[in-house]
Design an enzyme around this catalytic site. Structure first.
Site, mmCIF file in Angstrom:
data_model
loop_
_atom_site.group_PDB
_atom_site.id
_atom_site.type_symbol
_atom_site.label_atom_id
_atom_site.label_comp_id
_atom_site.label_asym_id
_atom_site.label_seq_id
_atom_site.Cartn_x
_atom_site.Cartn_y
_atom_site.Cartn_z
ATOM 1 N N GLY A 1 22.490 72.143 -77.222
ATOM 2 C CA GLY A 1 21.808 71.410 -76.045
ATOM 3 C C GLY A 1 21.016 72.399 -75.423
ATOM 4 C CG HIS B 1 17.210 73.898 -79.264
ATOM 5 N ND1 HIS B 1 17.138 74.442 -77.992
ATOM 6 C CD2 HIS B 1 18.571 74.738 -79.850
ATOM 7 C CE1 HIS B 1 18.453 74.954 -77.777
ATOM 8 N NE2 HIS B 1 19.119 75.329 -78.831
ATOM 9 C CD GLN C 1 29.692 78.061 -81.174
ATOM 10 O OE1 GLN C 1 29.540 77.384 -81.800
ATOM 11 N NE2 GLN C 1 28.565 78.975 -81.174
ATOM 12 N N GLY D 1 18.196 79.061 -86.676
ATOM 13 C CA GLY D 1 17.145 79.904 -86.208
ATOM 14 C C GLY D 1 17.568 81.298 -86.377
ATOM 15 C CD GLU D 2 14.203 84.464 -89.745
ATOM 16 O OE1 GLU D 2 13.212 84.924 -89.273
ATOM 17 O OE2 GLU D 2 14.150 84.349 -91.118
ATOM 18 C CE LYS D 3 18.035 84.167 -78.626
ATOM 19 N NZ LYS D 3 19.314 83.808 -78.513
ATOM 20 C CB SER E 1 18.290 82.135 -75.030
ATOM 21 O OG SER E 1 19.461 81.905 -74.854
ATOM 22 C CB SER E 2 20.728 77.247 -73.938
ATOM 23 O OG SER E 2 20.152 76.576 -75.023
ATOM 24 N NE ARG E 3 25.220 82.544 -73.675
ATOM 25 C CZ ARG E 3 25.836 82.083 -74.929
ATOM 26 N NH1 ARG E 3 24.592 82.040 -75.859
ATOM 27 N NH2 ARG E 3 26.685 81.827 -75.326
HETATM 28 P P1 AMP Z 1 22.115 76.900 -79.998
HETATM 29 O O1 AMP Z 1 21.841 75.476 -79.162
HETATM 30 O O2 AMP Z 1 21.650 78.274 -78.796
HETATM 31 O O3 AMP Z 1 23.643 77.112 -80.443
HETATM 32 O O4 AMP Z 1 21.144 76.977 -81.220
HETATM 33 C C1 AMP Z 1 21.090 75.826 -82.088
HETATM 34 C C2 AMP Z 1 20.126 76.489 -83.068
HETATM 35 O O5 AMP Z 1 18.810 76.843 -82.530
HETATM 36 C C3 AMP Z 1 20.506 77.709 -83.925
HETATM 37 O O6 AMP Z 1 20.224 77.599 -85.280
HETATM 38 C C4 AMP Z 1 19.872 78.875 -83.127
HETATM 39 O O7 AMP Z 1 19.622 80.232 -84.080
HETATM 40 C C5 AMP Z 1 18.531 78.148 -82.964
HETATM 41 N N1 AMP Z 1 17.565 78.969 -81.879
HETATM 42 C C6 AMP Z 1 18.123 79.078 -80.741
HETATM 43 N N2 AMP Z 1 16.944 79.800 -79.999
HETATM 44 C C7 AMP Z 1 16.060 79.859 -81.138
HETATM 45 C C8 AMP Z 1 14.733 80.472 -80.864
HETATM 46 N N3 AMP Z 1 14.429 81.134 -79.694
HETATM 47 N N4 AMP Z 1 14.159 80.364 -81.989
HETATM 48 C C9 AMP Z 1 14.462 79.878 -83.134
HETATM 49 N N5 AMP Z 1 15.589 79.131 -83.146
HETATM 50 C C10 AMP Z 1 16.581 79.257 -82.090
#
Ligand code: AMP
Length: 282
Positions: A31, A37, A61, A149-151, A187-189
């Site tokens: 989220g 996302h 995690q 994501g490759e992030k 990033s959410s952070r």
């Molecule tokens: P998270 O909500 O941070 O766990 O991310 C959920 C998904 O979104 C994961 O597969 C992440 O790698 C992807 N994601 C997060 N940030 C990015 C970004 N800046 N670009 C592409 N994918 C992302």
């Protein structure tokens, strides 16, 4: 838009669709949605009959209680963002109990050593938590394709290994990193950063790009030294690691080989917030 909180309700909704051979695309998230996302969602919407997105801040995690506590939770806003994108997205936003049934602990996973590098080294137990939640979500949603994501490049490789080793019939698709206008990986952070830190953090991607240039004619060791030296000039940052690794094995590179693909990986603190990023080096 349909929002499910219980896995039993989601399964009941999805199972006739699966029987009708509808293709299911799945985007797991925690989220606090941003364009990163949404890029995964757009790929899923384009390639599948049905798209499911999960929103779940997975406690197992997190190796740091404060990070879990402070992780942004913005469900109402997230639902609005998805509605604006496409009203047909199916949302699964469970409580912890629906996933863990009173036993909030990770299973243990062996990812052939991928888990021992970088994020695995610095966040003990992190990838056991990731494996636990991803495997459970795959069992509930039964997607044909899942988008990551490759992030979080190491996570992407780990999820690919997970499906391979556990014979899970899901195609795992990696999607490119989406960045802010100044280059900072979304990033959410980032939401927890002050405006000034968010601006300063643009330097992370600038230095990654310089590292890429330097790596073309220098060794991994020299490139790493360059990055470490650069961040010493910027006192607001605390570099946790910068590593150059083989994309397939995630092992640190010792001697460059022309047939291998390398990536630079960084984890860095600013204002006590931990950010990660990575860049393809060839
Ligand atoms: P998270 O909500 O941070 O766990 O991310 C959920 C998904 O979104 C994961 O597969 C992440 O790698 C992807 N994601 C997060 N940030 C990015 C970004 N800046 N670009 C592409 N994918 C992302």
């Amino acid at each position: 838009m349909l929002i499910f909180n219980k896995k039993s309700d989601l399964s009941a909704f999805l199972s006739p669709l699966i029987k009708q051979n509808k293709s299911i695309g799945f985007v797991p998230t925690m989220g606090a949605l941003h364009q990163g996302h949404l890029s995964l969602l757009k790929n899923s919407l384009y390639e599948n009959d049905v798209t499911v997105m999960s929103i779940f801040v997975n406690p197992t995690q997190f190796n740091n209680a404060e990070d879990l506590d402070k992780y942004p939770r913005t469900l109402e806003r997230d639902v609005q963002i998805m509605q604006d994108l496409n009203n047909n997205i199916i949302v699964y936003a469970p409580e912890v109990a629906d996933i863990y049934e009173g036993n909030t602990i990770s299973e243990n996973f062996d990812y052939d050593g991928l888990e021992n590098q970088m994020e695995g080294k610095h966040r003990p137990g992190h990838f056991d938590g990731v494996g636990t939640i991803v495997k459970r979500l795959f069992e509930i949603v039964q997607p044909n394709k899942a988008y990551f994501g490759e992030k979080d490049f190491q996570q992407l490789q780990i999820v690919k290994k997970l499906v391979l080793k556990h014979n899970i019939p899901v195609e795992v698709i990696g999607c490119p990193i989406q960045r802010e206008a100044n280059g900072l990986a979304m990033s959410s952070r980032n939401e927890r950063l002050s405006e000034s830190a968010r601006e300063k953090a643009a330097i992370i991607y600038q230095i990654l790009n310089l590292a890429k240039e330097i790596f073309q004619t220098n060794s991994a060791e020299e490139t790493i030294k360059f990055v470490e030296k650069e961040f010493k000039k910027h006192l607001e940052f605390e570099l946790e690691y910068f590593e150059i690794a083989d994309e397939a094995t995630l092992l640190p590179v010792s001697e460059k080989e022309s047939n291998k693909k390398y990536r630079g990986f960084i984890a860095i603190f600013i204002e006590n917030i931990r950010l990660i990023d990575n860049i393809s080096l060839n």
